[in-house]
Each structure stands twice: as structure tokens, then as C-alpha cells.
Design a protein around this motif. Structure first.
Motif, mmCIF file in Angstrom:
data_model
loop_
_atom_site.group_PDB
_atom_site.id
_atom_site.type_symbol
_atom_site.label_atom_id
_atom_site.label_comp_id
_atom_site.label_asym_id
_atom_site.label_seq_id
_atom_site.Cartn_x
_atom_site.Cartn_y
_atom_site.Cartn_z
ATOM 1 N N ASN A 26 53.818 45.822 78.324
ATOM 2 C CA ASN A 26 53.026 47.047 78.462
ATOM 3 C C ASN A 26 52.324 47.460 77.177
ATOM 4 N N SER A 27 52.253 46.542 76.235
ATOM 5 C CA SER A 27 51.489 46.738 74.988
ATOM 6 C C SER A 27 51.915 47.963 74.184
ATOM 7 N N LYS A 28 53.202 48.263 74.208
ATOM 8 C CA LYS A 28 53.705 49.329 73.336
ATOM 9 C C LYS A 28 53.672 48.810 71.897
ATOM 10 N N PRO A 29 53.732 49.705 70.914
ATOM 11 C CA PRO A 29 53.658 49.270 69.503
ATOM 12 C C PRO A 29 54.753 48.256 69.150
ATOM 13 N N TRP A 30 54.509 47.460 68.124
ATOM 14 C CA TRP A 30 55.426 46.401 67.692
ATOM 15 C C TRP A 30 56.820 46.929 67.390
ATOM 16 N N TRP A 31 56.884 48.158 66.900
ATOM 17 C CA TRP A 31 58.190 48.681 66.498
ATOM 18 C C TRP A 31 59.098 48.930 67.701
ATOM 19 N N TRP A 32 58.535 49.010 68.913
ATOM 20 C CA TRP A 32 59.376 49.097 70.097
ATOM 21 C C TRP A 32 60.205 47.817 70.225
ATOM 22 N N ALA A 33 59.565 46.678 70.016
ATOM 23 C CA ALA A 33 60.270 45.398 70.083
ATOM 24 C C ALA A 33 61.291 45.281 68.952
ATOM 25 N N ALA A 34 60.913 45.736 67.774
ATOM 26 C CA ALA A 34 61.830 45.677 66.631
ATOM 27 C C ALA A 34 63.055 46.560 66.880
ATOM 28 N N LEU A 35 62.821 47.763 67.367
ATOM 29 C CA LEU A 35 63.929 48.667 67.674
ATOM 30 C C LEU A 35 64.799 48.085 68.790
ATOM 31 N N GLY A 36 64.147 47.549 69.826
ATOM 32 C CA GLY A 36 64.892 46.930 70.916
ATOM 33 C C GLY A 36 65.751 45.780 70.432
ATOM 34 N N SER A 37 65.206 44.984 69.525
ATOM 35 C CA SER A 37 65.966 43.856 68.972
ATOM 36 C C SER A 37 67.183 44.340 68.196
ATOM 37 N N CYS A 38 67.027 45.400 67.428
ATOM 38 C CA CYS A 38 68.160 45.967 66.680
ATOM 39 C C CYS A 38 69.232 46.492 67.634
ATOM 40 N N VAL A 39 68.793 47.162 68.689
ATOM 41 C CA VAL A 39 69.747 47.675 69.678
ATOM 42 C C VAL A 39 70.500 46.519 70.334
ATOM 43 N N LEU A 40 69.797 45.422 70.602
ATOM 44 C CA LEU A 40 70.459 44.263 71.214
ATOM 45 C C LEU A 40 71.478 43.620 70.281
ATOM 46 N N VAL A 41 71.226 43.654 68.985
ATOM 47 C CA VAL A 41 72.219 43.148 68.033
ATOM 48 C C VAL A 41 73.467 44.029 68.078
ATOM 49 N N VAL A 42 73.286 45.336 68.090
ATOM 50 C CA VAL A 42 74.423 46.258 68.188
ATOM 51 C C VAL A 42 75.170 46.025 69.504
ATOM 52 N N TYR A 43 74.409 45.827 70.581
ATOM 53 C CA TYR A 43 75.011 45.557 71.891
ATOM 54 C C TYR A 43 75.995 44.388 71.817
ATOM 55 N N GLY A 44 75.675 43.368 71.048
ATOM 56 C CA GLY A 44 76.534 42.203 70.956
ATOM 57 C C GLY A 44 77.916 42.501 70.399
ATOM 58 N N PHE A 45 78.040 43.569 69.634
ATOM 59 C CA PHE A 45 79.319 43.919 69.023
ATOM 60 C C PHE A 45 80.147 44.889 69.868
ATOM 61 N N ILE A 46 79.506 45.664 70.726
ATOM 62 C CA ILE A 46 80.223 46.698 71.480
ATOM 63 C C ILE A 46 81.357 46.131 72.331
ATOM 64 N N PRO A 47 81.159 45.017 73.049
ATOM 65 C CA PRO A 47 82.272 44.510 73.866
ATOM 66 C C PRO A 47 83.523 44.130 73.066
ATOM 67 N N THR A 48 83.374 43.864 71.776
ATOM 68 C CA THR A 48 84.557 43.522 70.973
ATOM 69 C C THR A 48 85.497 44.708 70.810
ATOM 70 N N LEU A 49 85.031 45.904 71.143
ATOM 71 C CA LEU A 49 85.863 47.109 71.069
ATOM 72 C C LEU A 49 86.712 47.303 72.322
ATOM 73 N N GLN A 50 86.448 46.509 73.357
ATOM 74 C CA GLN A 50 87.166 46.649 74.624
ATOM 75 C C GLN A 50 88.640 46.268 74.472
ATOM 76 N N PRO A 51 89.516 46.942 75.220
ATOM 77 C CA PRO A 51 90.930 46.555 75.205
ATOM 78 C C PRO A 51 91.205 45.300 76.037
ATOM 79 N N LEU A 52 90.209 44.789 76.760
ATOM 80 C CA LEU A 52 90.371 43.560 77.536
ATOM 81 C C LEU A 52 90.330 42.365 76.587
ATOM 82 N N ASP A 53 91.251 41.422 76.761
ATOM 83 C CA ASP A 53 91.363 40.303 75.832
ATOM 84 C C ASP A 53 90.582 39.058 76.238
ATOM 85 N N ASP A 54 90.302 38.890 77.506
ATOM 86 C CA ASP A 54 89.656 37.668 77.982
ATOM 87 C C ASP A 54 88.146 37.836 78.017
ATOM 88 N N PHE A 55 87.445 37.076 77.179
ATOM 89 C CA PHE A 55 85.989 37.161 77.089
ATOM 90 C C PHE A 55 85.329 36.970 78.457
#
Length: 124
Positions: free
Chosen positions: A34-63
Motif C-alpha cells: 500500500n506504499s506506506k513510508p519505508w519506516w513502516w517496514a522498518a518498524l514492522g521488522s523491529c516488531v517481528l524481531v521482538v515477536y521472536g523472543f516473546i514465546p520464550t517467556l511462556q511456561p510451556l516447555d515444548d517448542f
């Protein structure tokens, strides 16, 4: 495992995980599709990196089990995100499919397993 506090923690972290993955992906999508500014993609990419760490906080042990449960929740959350942020019209198939997935999540999450988390307990 299975106490109200445990269920609340698992559910809360699943919600945060979903918001991070869907939100980050949506920001990248908005830039590319949708041709939003480049920083939308940059911000989205940063959020996705953070997303990768959130499941490690779960009390479930089996990936694999954790991601299977999350996958079922992700489906319903994706429809909700689409309806709220993109005006997507959710139909009966979307709702029924999401309910089926959530039922599967319940089976996976609350199935009685032995102390190693493997298979059936065998005491039923």
C-alpha cells in the motif's frame, strides 16, 4: 499446570505474541502493498524481531507444542486484526474455522500428559 494463574499467563503471552507477529507483518505489508513510508517496514521488522523472543517467556516447555497452540490462536487473531484494521468482512467459514482451531488448542493445551510431557498418562 492448568491453574487459573497459569492459564492467564499462557493466554496473555499468546495475545501479546499474536499482536506482535500480526502487527509487525501488517506494517511490512502496508509498506510493500500500500506504499506506506519505508519506516513502516522498518518498524514492522523491529516488531517481528521482538515477536521472536516473546514465546520464550511462556511456561510451556515444548517448542512444537507451544507453536501448535499459538498457531490456532493466531488464526482467530488474524481474522480479528483484518476486521478491525482493514475492514475485512469475516464470514461464517472464518468464524467456524477459528472455533475449530480454538477447540484444537484446548485439546492440545489441556490434554493429560505424563510428567515428561510425552504421550498419555495411562492412568485413565
Amino acid at each position: 499446570h492448568g491453574s487459573a494463574a497459569w492459564v492467564a499467563m499462557v493466554a496473555s503471552l499468546m495475545l501479546v505474541t499474536g499482536l506482535a507477529e500480526i502487527g509487525g507483518g501488517w506494517l511490512v505489508w502496508q509498506h510493500v502493498r500500500n506504499s506506506k513510508p519505508w519506516w513502516w517496514a522498518a518498524l514492522g521488522s523491529c516488531v517481528l524481531v521482538v515477536y521472536g523472543f516473546i514465546p520464550t517467556l511462556q511456561p510451556l516447555d515444548d517448542f512444537g507444542r507451544l507453536y501448535a497452540v499459538y498457531g490456532g490462536i493466531f488464526i482467530g487473531a488474524s481474522f480479528a486484526w483484518g476486521a478491525v484494521f482493514d475492514g475485512m468482512k469475516v464470514d461464517s467459514g472464518d468464524i467456524i474455522g477459528s472455533v475449530v482451531c480454538l477447540l484444537g488448542v484446548g485439546v492440545i493445551l489441556f490434554w493429560r500428559r505424563d510428567s515428561d510431557g510425552e504421550g498419555d498418562r495411562g492412568d485413565e
